[in-house]
Design a protein around this motif. Structure first.
Motif, PDB file in Angstrom:
ATOM      1  N   TYR A   9       0.838  -1.205   0.000  1.00  0.00           N
ATOM      2  CA  TYR A   9       0.000   0.000   0.000  1.00  0.00           C
ATOM      3  C   TYR A   9       0.867   1.247   0.000  1.00  0.00           C
ATOM      4  CZ  TYR A   9      -2.878   3.853   1.565  1.00  0.00           C
ATOM      5  OH  TYR A   9      -3.498   5.074   1.646  1.00  0.00           O
ATOM      6  N   THR A  10       0.488   2.188  -0.848  1.00  0.00           N
ATOM      7  CA  THR A  10       1.125   3.498  -0.847  1.00  0.00           C
ATOM      8  C   THR A  10       0.041   4.550  -0.942  1.00  0.00           C
ATOM      9  OG1 THR A  10       1.406   3.371  -3.241  1.00  0.00           O
ATOM     10  CG2 THR A  10       3.297   2.750  -1.889  1.00  0.00           C
ATOM     11  N   ALA A  11       0.234   5.635  -0.264  1.00  0.00           N
ATOM     12  CA  ALA A  11      -0.735   6.725  -0.282  1.00  0.00           C
ATOM     13  C   ALA A  11      -0.428   7.649  -1.444  1.00  0.00           C
ATOM     14  CB  ALA A  11      -0.691   7.501   1.026  1.00  0.00           C
ATOM     15  N   GLY A  12      -1.454   8.257  -1.988  1.00  0.00           N
ATOM     16  CA  GLY A  12      -1.258   9.280  -3.011  1.00  0.00           C
ATOM     17  C   GLY A  12      -1.615   8.812  -4.399  1.00  0.00           C
ATOM     18  N   ASP A  13      -2.026   9.748  -5.214  1.00  0.00           N
ATOM     19  CA  ASP A  13      -2.470   9.446  -6.569  1.00  0.00           C
ATOM     20  C   ASP A  13      -1.329   9.169  -7.537  1.00  0.00           C
ATOM     21  OD1 ASP A  13      -5.164  11.850  -6.344  1.00  0.00           O
ATOM     22  OD2 ASP A  13      -5.123   9.737  -5.838  1.00  0.00           O
ATOM     23  N   ASP A  14      -0.109   9.561  -7.217  1.00  0.00           N
ATOM     24  CA  ASP A  14       0.985   9.454  -8.163  1.00  0.00           C
ATOM     25  C   ASP A  14       1.454   8.024  -8.400  1.00  0.00           C
ATOM     26  OD1 ASP A  14       1.927   9.367  -5.546  1.00  0.00           O
ATOM     27  OD2 ASP A  14       3.885  10.150  -6.114  1.00  0.00           O
ATOM     28  N   VAL A  15       0.983   7.054  -7.637  1.00  0.00           N
ATOM     29  CA  VAL A  15       1.437   5.678  -7.799  1.00  0.00           C
ATOM     30  C   VAL A  15       0.616   4.887  -8.805  1.00  0.00           C
ATOM     31  CG1 VAL A  15       2.421   5.559  -5.491  1.00  0.00           C
ATOM     32  CG2 VAL A  15       0.079   4.827  -5.858  1.00  0.00           C
ATOM     33  N   THR A  16      -0.392   5.479  -9.406  1.00  0.00           N
ATOM     34  CA  THR A  16      -1.247   4.726 -10.321  1.00  0.00           C
ATOM     35  C   THR A  16      -0.646   4.594 -11.705  1.00  0.00           C
ATOM     36  OG1 THR A  16      -2.475   6.718 -10.896  1.00  0.00           O
ATOM     37  CG2 THR A  16      -3.355   5.346  -9.112  1.00  0.00           C
ATOM     38  N   GLY A  17       0.304   5.450 -12.049  1.00  0.00           N
ATOM     39  CA  GLY A  17       0.870   5.415 -13.387  1.00  0.00           C
ATOM     40  C   GLY A  17       2.063   4.493 -13.486  1.00  0.00           C
ATOM     41  N   GLY A  18       2.414   4.180 -14.703  1.00  0.00           N
ATOM     42  CA  GLY A  18       3.605   3.396 -14.952  1.00  0.00           C
ATOM     43  C   GLY A  18       3.383   1.911 -14.850  1.00  0.00           C
ATOM     44  N   PRO A  19       4.325   1.174 -15.412  1.00  0.00           N
ATOM     45  CA  PRO A  19       4.211  -0.288 -15.376  1.00  0.00           C
ATOM     46  C   PRO A  19       4.468  -0.826 -13.974  1.00  0.00           C
ATOM     47  CG  PRO A  19       6.307   0.369 -16.314  1.00  0.00           C
ATOM     48  CD  PRO A  19       5.523   1.632 -16.097  1.00  0.00           C
ATOM     49  N   PRO A  20       3.989  -2.022 -13.715  1.00  0.00           N
ATOM     50  CA  PRO A  20       4.279  -2.654 -12.431  1.00  0.00           C
ATOM     51  C   PRO A  20       5.788  -2.744 -12.216  1.00  0.00           C
ATOM     52  CG  PRO A  20       2.578  -3.854 -13.576  1.00  0.00           C
ATOM     53  CD  PRO A  20       3.119  -2.843 -14.545  1.00  0.00           C
ATOM     54  N   SER A  21       6.191  -2.591 -10.995  1.00  0.00           N
ATOM     55  CA  SER A  21       7.616  -2.606 -10.699  1.00  0.00           C
ATOM     56  C   SER A  21       8.031  -3.916 -10.050  1.00  0.00           C
ATOM     57  CB  SER A  21       7.978  -1.441  -9.786  1.00  0.00           C
ATOM     58  OG  SER A  21       7.496  -1.689  -8.473  1.00  0.00           O
ATOM     59  N   ASP A  22       9.329  -4.191 -10.153  1.00  0.00           N
ATOM     60  CA  ASP A  22       9.891  -5.366  -9.493  1.00  0.00           C
ATOM     61  C   ASP A  22       9.675  -5.291  -7.985  1.00  0.00           C
ATOM     62  OD1 ASP A  22      10.855  -6.424 -11.908  1.00  0.00           O
ATOM     63  OD2 ASP A  22      12.698  -5.263 -11.755  1.00  0.00           O
ATOM     64  N   VAL A  23       9.737  -4.086  -7.439  1.00  0.00           N
ATOM     65  CA  VAL A  23       9.567  -3.905  -5.993  1.00  0.00           C
ATOM     66  C   VAL A  23       8.144  -4.281  -5.581  1.00  0.00           C
ATOM     67  CG1 VAL A  23       9.545  -2.205  -4.131  1.00  0.00           C
ATOM     68  CG2 VAL A  23      11.348  -2.128  -5.857  1.00  0.00           C
ATOM     69  N   GLU A  24       7.159  -3.828  -6.355  1.00  0.00           N
ATOM     70  CA  GLU A  24       5.767  -4.167  -6.031  1.00  0.00           C
ATOM     71  C   GLU A  24       5.549  -5.674  -6.095  1.00  0.00           C
ATOM     72  OE1 GLU A  24       2.884  -0.702  -7.547  1.00  0.00           O
ATOM     73  OE2 GLU A  24       4.326  -1.380  -9.067  1.00  0.00           O
ATOM     74  N   TRP A  25       6.041  -6.321  -7.153  1.00  0.00           N
ATOM     75  CA  TRP A  25       5.862  -7.754  -7.290  1.00  0.00           C
ATOM     76  C   TRP A  25       6.622  -8.496  -6.198  1.00  0.00           C
ATOM     77  CZ3 TRP A  25       2.833 -11.374  -8.304  1.00  0.00           C
ATOM     78  CH2 TRP A  25       3.264 -12.691  -8.504  1.00  0.00           C
ATOM     79  N   ALA A  26       7.796  -8.013  -5.808  1.00  0.00           N
ATOM     80  CA  ALA A  26       8.569  -8.666  -4.753  1.00  0.00           C
ATOM     81  C   ALA A  26       7.764  -8.732  -3.456  1.00  0.00           C
ATOM     82  CB  ALA A  26       9.888  -7.936  -4.530  1.00  0.00           C
ATOM     83  N   ILE A  27       6.960  -7.721  -3.199  1.00  0.00           N
ATOM     84  CA  ILE A  27       6.110  -7.723  -2.010  1.00  0.00           C
ATOM     85  C   ILE A  27       4.948  -8.705  -2.187  1.00  0.00           C
ATOM     86  CG2 ILE A  27       4.488  -6.342  -0.643  1.00  0.00           C
ATOM     87  CD1 ILE A  27       6.354  -3.914  -1.308  1.00  0.00           C
ATOM     88  N   LEU A  28       4.290  -8.643  -3.342  1.00  0.00           N
ATOM     89  CA  LEU A  28       3.095  -9.454  -3.564  1.00  0.00           C
ATOM     90  C   LEU A  28       3.403 -10.927  -3.806  1.00  0.00           C
ATOM     91  CD1 LEU A  28       1.104  -6.985  -5.826  1.00  0.00           C
ATOM     92  CD2 LEU A  28       0.649  -7.548  -3.436  1.00  0.00           C
ATOM     93  N   LYS A  29       4.536 -11.226  -4.384  1.00  0.00           N
ATOM     94  CA  LYS A  29       4.823 -12.617  -4.761  1.00  0.00           C
ATOM     95  C   LYS A  29       4.962 -13.531  -3.551  1.00  0.00           C
ATOM     96  CE  LYS A  29       9.842 -12.925  -5.277  1.00  0.00           C
ATOM     97  NZ  LYS A  29      10.893 -13.222  -6.263  1.00  0.00           N
ATOM     98  N   ARG A  30       5.248 -12.967  -2.383  1.00  0.00           N
ATOM     99  CA  ARG A  30       5.359 -13.797  -1.180  1.00  0.00           C
ATOM    100  C   ARG A  30       4.080 -14.581  -0.915  1.00  0.00           C
ATOM    101  NH1 ARG A  30       7.707  -9.207   2.774  1.00  0.00           N
ATOM    102  NH2 ARG A  30       6.369  -7.971   1.450  1.00  0.00           N
ATOM    103  N   ASP A  31       2.952 -14.033  -1.363  1.00  0.00           N
ATOM    104  CA  ASP A  31       1.670 -14.693  -1.146  1.00  0.00           C
ATOM    105  C   ASP A  31       1.523 -15.957  -1.995  1.00  0.00           C
ATOM    106  OD1 ASP A  31      -0.918 -14.822   0.070  1.00  0.00           O
ATOM    107  OD2 ASP A  31      -1.781 -14.089  -1.806  1.00  0.00           O
ATOM    108  N   PHE A  32       2.383 -16.143  -2.984  1.00  0.00           N
ATOM    109  CA  PHE A  32       2.278 -17.284  -3.889  1.00  0.00           C
ATOM    110  C   PHE A  32       3.238 -18.413  -3.538  1.00  0.00           C
ATOM    111  CE2 PHE A  32       0.531 -13.694  -6.149  1.00  0.00           C
ATOM    112  CZ  PHE A  32      -0.623 -14.224  -6.699  1.00  0.00           C
TER     113      PHE A  32
END
Length: 127
Positions: free
Chosen positions: A18-41
């Motif tokens: 989770y990140t606050a603010g509207d500026d995070v909606t743009g751009g392609p998914p990042s390795d950092v975001e996936w690194a956090i989410l992939k733990r669930d798999f």
């Protein structure tokens, strides 16, 4: 004004990207975001979940959708909280209550879609 339970919720959600603010909606998914989410798999059968750069084809597209969906959930939750704060400030005006109900329904629908996408990704990631 942020209520303690809202701040606590955000601290917990930050563990999942989770990140606050509207500026995070743009751009392609990042390795950092996936690194956090992939733990669930990670499972006993899939102890190594590939990095974003190592995922191809449909799985890559769905992982991108998953990360973007998580970002959208953040914005929908922020929208719910903004309307809720307005109700706290202005009172339970019927229009505000209806706005909150609509924002909350959109958030809940997105949470369900996120869960369905997670299940789909779980089925297509290599074991």
């Amino acid at each position: 004004m942020m209520l303690a339970n809202e701040q606590g919720r955000r601290v917990e959600l930050a563990r999942f990207g989770y990140t606050a603010g509207d500026d995070v909606t743009g751009g392609p998914p990042s390795d950092v975001e996936w690194a956090i989410l992939k733990r669930d798999f990670a499972t006993l059968d899939r102890q190594h979940v590939p990095d974003l750069a190592d995922i191809d084809g449909e799985a890559r597209e769905r992982v991108n959708d998953y990360v973007l969906s998580r970002r959208a959930l953040d914005r929908l939750m922020d929208a719910c909280d903004a309307v809720h704060r307005e109700i706290q400030i202005s009172g339970a005006d019927p229009v505000l209550v209806e706005n909150y109900a609509e924002a909350r329904d959109a958030y809940e629908d997105a949470v369900e879609a996120f869960g369905e996408l997670r299940a789909h990704i779980d089925g297509i990631l290599p074991a």
